[in-house]
Design a protein around this motif. Structure first.
Motif, mmCIF file in Angstrom:
data_model
loop_
_atom_site.group_PDB
_atom_site.id
_atom_site.type_symbol
_atom_site.label_atom_id
_atom_site.label_comp_id
_atom_site.label_asym_id
_atom_site.label_seq_id
_atom_site.Cartn_x
_atom_site.Cartn_y
_atom_site.Cartn_z
ATOM 1 N N ALA A 148 -10.609 1.747 -11.439
ATOM 2 C CA ALA A 148 -12.058 1.528 -11.501
ATOM 3 C C ALA A 148 -12.621 2.045 -12.815
ATOM 4 N N ILE A 149 -12.122 3.194 -13.266
ATOM 5 C CA ILE A 149 -12.567 3.731 -14.562
ATOM 6 C C ILE A 149 -12.184 2.781 -15.683
ATOM 7 N N PHE A 150 -10.961 2.237 -15.583
ATOM 8 C CA PHE A 150 -10.490 1.315 -16.620
ATOM 9 C C PHE A 150 -11.362 0.076 -16.694
ATOM 10 N N PHE A 151 -11.659 -0.519 -15.539
ATOM 11 C CA PHE A 151 -12.410 -1.776 -15.528
ATOM 12 C C PHE A 151 -13.907 -1.577 -15.758
ATOM 13 N N LYS A 152 -14.491 -0.522 -15.203
ATOM 14 C CA LYS A 152 -15.939 -0.361 -15.223
ATOM 15 C C LYS A 152 -16.451 0.523 -16.357
ATOM 16 N N ILE A 153 -15.580 1.398 -16.884
ATOM 17 C CA ILE A 153 -16.018 2.317 -17.938
ATOM 18 C C ILE A 153 -15.375 1.963 -19.278
ATOM 19 N N ALA A 154 -14.044 1.849 -19.286
ATOM 20 C CA ALA A 154 -13.332 1.679 -20.559
ATOM 21 C C ALA A 154 -13.534 0.290 -21.154
ATOM 22 N N ILE A 155 -13.307 -0.748 -20.344
ATOM 23 C CA ILE A 155 -13.367 -2.116 -20.871
ATOM 24 C C ILE A 155 -14.733 -2.451 -21.472
ATOM 25 N N PRO A 156 -15.867 -2.128 -20.808
ATOM 26 C CA PRO A 156 -17.163 -2.440 -21.442
ATOM 27 C C PRO A 156 -17.372 -1.754 -22.786
ATOM 28 N N GLN A 157 -16.682 -0.637 -23.024
ATOM 29 C CA GLN A 157 -16.835 0.076 -24.289
ATOM 30 C C GLN A 157 -16.088 -0.589 -25.440
ATOM 31 N N VAL A 158 -15.120 -1.437 -25.118
ATOM 32 C CA VAL A 158 -14.274 -2.025 -26.169
ATOM 33 C C VAL A 158 -14.324 -3.553 -26.160
ATOM 34 N N TRP A 159 -15.429 -4.122 -25.695
ATOM 35 C CA TRP A 159 -15.541 -5.575 -25.663
ATOM 36 C C TRP A 159 -15.326 -6.232 -27.030
ATOM 37 N N PRO A 160 -15.858 -5.677 -28.118
ATOM 38 C CA PRO A 160 -15.613 -6.308 -29.421
ATOM 39 C C PRO A 160 -14.131 -6.416 -29.755
ATOM 40 N N ALA A 161 -13.360 -5.357 -29.454
ATOM 41 C CA ALA A 161 -11.918 -5.401 -29.719
ATOM 42 C C ALA A 161 -11.231 -6.408 -28.820
ATOM 43 N N ILE A 162 -11.655 -6.478 -27.561
ATOM 44 C CA ILE A 162 -11.059 -7.455 -26.636
ATOM 45 C C ILE A 162 -11.351 -8.872 -27.105
ATOM 46 N N SER A 163 -12.568 -9.111 -27.590
ATOM 47 C CA SER A 163 -12.918 -10.442 -28.095
ATOM 48 C C SER A 163 -12.049 -10.816 -29.287
ATOM 49 N N ALA A 164 -11.860 -9.872 -30.207
ATOM 50 C CA ALA A 164 -11.008 -10.136 -31.367
ATOM 51 C C ALA A 164 -9.580 -10.411 -30.933
ATOM 52 N N LEU A 165 -9.067 -9.604 -29.994
ATOM 53 C CA LEU A 165 -7.701 -9.807 -29.501
ATOM 54 C C LEU A 165 -7.564 -11.162 -28.812
ATOM 55 N N ALA A 166 -8.576 -11.561 -28.050
ATOM 56 C CA ALA A 166 -8.532 -12.857 -27.366
ATOM 57 C C ALA A 166 -8.489 -14.007 -28.366
ATOM 58 N N ILE A 167 -9.272 -13.905 -29.438
ATOM 59 C CA ILE A 167 -9.266 -14.953 -30.455
ATOM 60 C C ILE A 167 -7.913 -15.031 -31.144
ATOM 61 N N PHE A 168 -7.370 -13.882 -31.553
ATOM 62 C CA PHE A 168 -6.073 -13.870 -32.221
ATOM 63 C C PHE A 168 -4.987 -14.451 -31.320
ATOM 64 N N SER A 169 -5.009 -14.041 -30.042
ATOM 65 C CA SER A 169 -3.985 -14.513 -29.110
ATOM 66 C C SER A 169 -4.107 -16.010 -28.860
ATOM 67 N N PHE A 170 -5.333 -16.479 -28.648
ATOM 68 C CA PHE A 170 -5.527 -17.906 -28.389
ATOM 69 C C PHE A 170 -5.100 -18.741 -29.591
ATOM 70 N N LEU A 171 -5.466 -18.303 -30.782
ATOM 71 C CA LEU A 171 -5.103 -19.043 -31.988
ATOM 72 C C LEU A 171 -3.592 -19.111 -32.162
ATOM 73 N N SER A 172 -2.917 -17.973 -32.013
ATOM 74 C CA SER A 172 -1.470 -17.950 -32.245
ATOM 75 C C SER A 172 -0.731 -18.794 -31.230
ATOM 76 N N ASN A 173 -1.155 -18.757 -29.977
ATOM 77 C CA ASN A 173 -0.457 -19.535 -28.947
ATOM 78 C C ASN A 173 -0.846 -21.008 -28.997
ATOM 79 N N TRP A 174 -2.064 -21.306 -29.398
ATOM 80 C CA TRP A 174 -2.474 -22.704 -29.534
ATOM 81 C C TRP A 174 -1.710 -23.385 -30.667
ATOM 82 N N ASN A 175 -1.460 -22.636 -31.735
ATOM 83 C CA ASN A 175 -0.783 -23.204 -32.897
ATOM 84 C C ASN A 175 0.731 -22.995 -32.881
ATOM 85 N N ALA A 176 1.263 -22.358 -31.848
ATOM 86 C CA ALA A 176 2.707 -22.077 -31.793
ATOM 87 C C ALA A 176 3.502 -23.379 -31.867
#
Length: 269
Positions: A174-202
């Motif tokens: 619960a701490i991970f999902f409700k406290i930690a994740i909202p604090q690092v949304w910008p990093a998660i967004s960047a990671l999601a873009i990098f991951s989607f791009l690399s796998n889309w272009n694989a």
């Protein structure tokens, strides 16, 4: 003073034109008839949508597109969840061998993908994963880069905030999902873009592990337009490439504000 103000904008405009020109040329070529492909006109004299109709009707383009969407989405969700979770554990928990584990994860970044192809293929063959979706998916379900990125951001979360949640009776998930994740949304967004791009272009790994034409991803399918199947019909290649760019643009538009916000907050801190 006016020159100093104008010069940066002028340089940015020149850079933007240089970067956008290949994209503009790709879209322009996709609207040209085969006989006009090698004309140097950026704006087609007789624009046509026949290329798009031909790509969709005379190939398995829709199936390849769906395959790429499925693979890119699954791997992106997996990378975001597992890399964020591992980064949180390494950053916020003390256990024996934590630093060694982190170094081992980082060491995977030093191994070129080409060196992993043979082990991946041998494992896929032994487990019966060749020519399956899972065979394409498994190498990209977690990444060392994602763990490193999320660990760096997780370390910025105040310990007092997490301890306060523990005192209130929240469990670690619960701490991970409700406290930690909202604090690092910008990093998660960047990671999601990098991951989607690399796998889309694989291209290399799906090309090796897939045999059935119905399981080809979009980059692999487009490569067959330049082989004997389509006799290097560049209008079809450019048309398919133009369509394939659309999901990437949408992903960036949806997530870019989070990245910009993250850069702004980091600079303020």
């Amino acid at each position: 003073m006016k020159t100093r103000k104008i010069l940066p904008y002028l340089l940015l405009i020149i850079g933007a034109v240089v970067m956008l020109f290949p994209f503009i040329w790709m879209v322009s070529t996709s609207l040209k008839a085969p006989v006009d492909i090698f004309n140097l006109n950026i704006i087609p004299e007789n624009p046509t949508l026949e290329n798009y109709i031909q790509v969709i009707e005379e190939s398995m383009f829709i199936r390849w597109f769906i395959n790429s969407i499925i693979i890119a989405l699954i791997t992106t969700l997996s990378v975001v969840f597992f890399d964020t979770l591992v980064g949180y554990i390494i950053a916020k928990f003390s256990f024996i061998g934590r630093n060694i584990l982190f170094i081992l994860i980082l060491s995977t970044l030093m191994v070129p993908t080409e060196m992993l192809i043979i082990p991946w293929y041998m494992m896929s063959s032994e487990l019966g994963w060749t020519d399956t979706y899972w065979g394409i998916l498994f190498p990209g379900l977690m990444t060392g880069f994602g763990v490193f990125l999320m660990k760096q951001f997780m370390e910025q979360i105040p310990e007092d905030l997490l301890n306060a949640a523990r005192i209130d009776g929240m469990n670690e998930f619960a701490i991970f999902f409700k406290i930690a994740i909202p604090q690092v949304w910008p990093a998660i967004s960047a990671l999601a873009i990098f991951s989607f791009l690399s796998n889309w272009n694989a291209f290399l790994w799906p090309l090796i592990v897939i045999e059935s034409s119905s399981l080809r991803t979009l980059p692999v399918g487009l490569s067959y337009f330049s082989s004997g199947e389509a006799e290097s019909q560049w209008h079809l290649i450019m048309t398919g490439a133009t369509i394939s760019v659309i999901p990437l643009i949408l992903v960036f538009i949806l997530l870019q504000r989070h990245i910009i916000k993250g850069i702004t907050l980091t600079g303020m801190k």
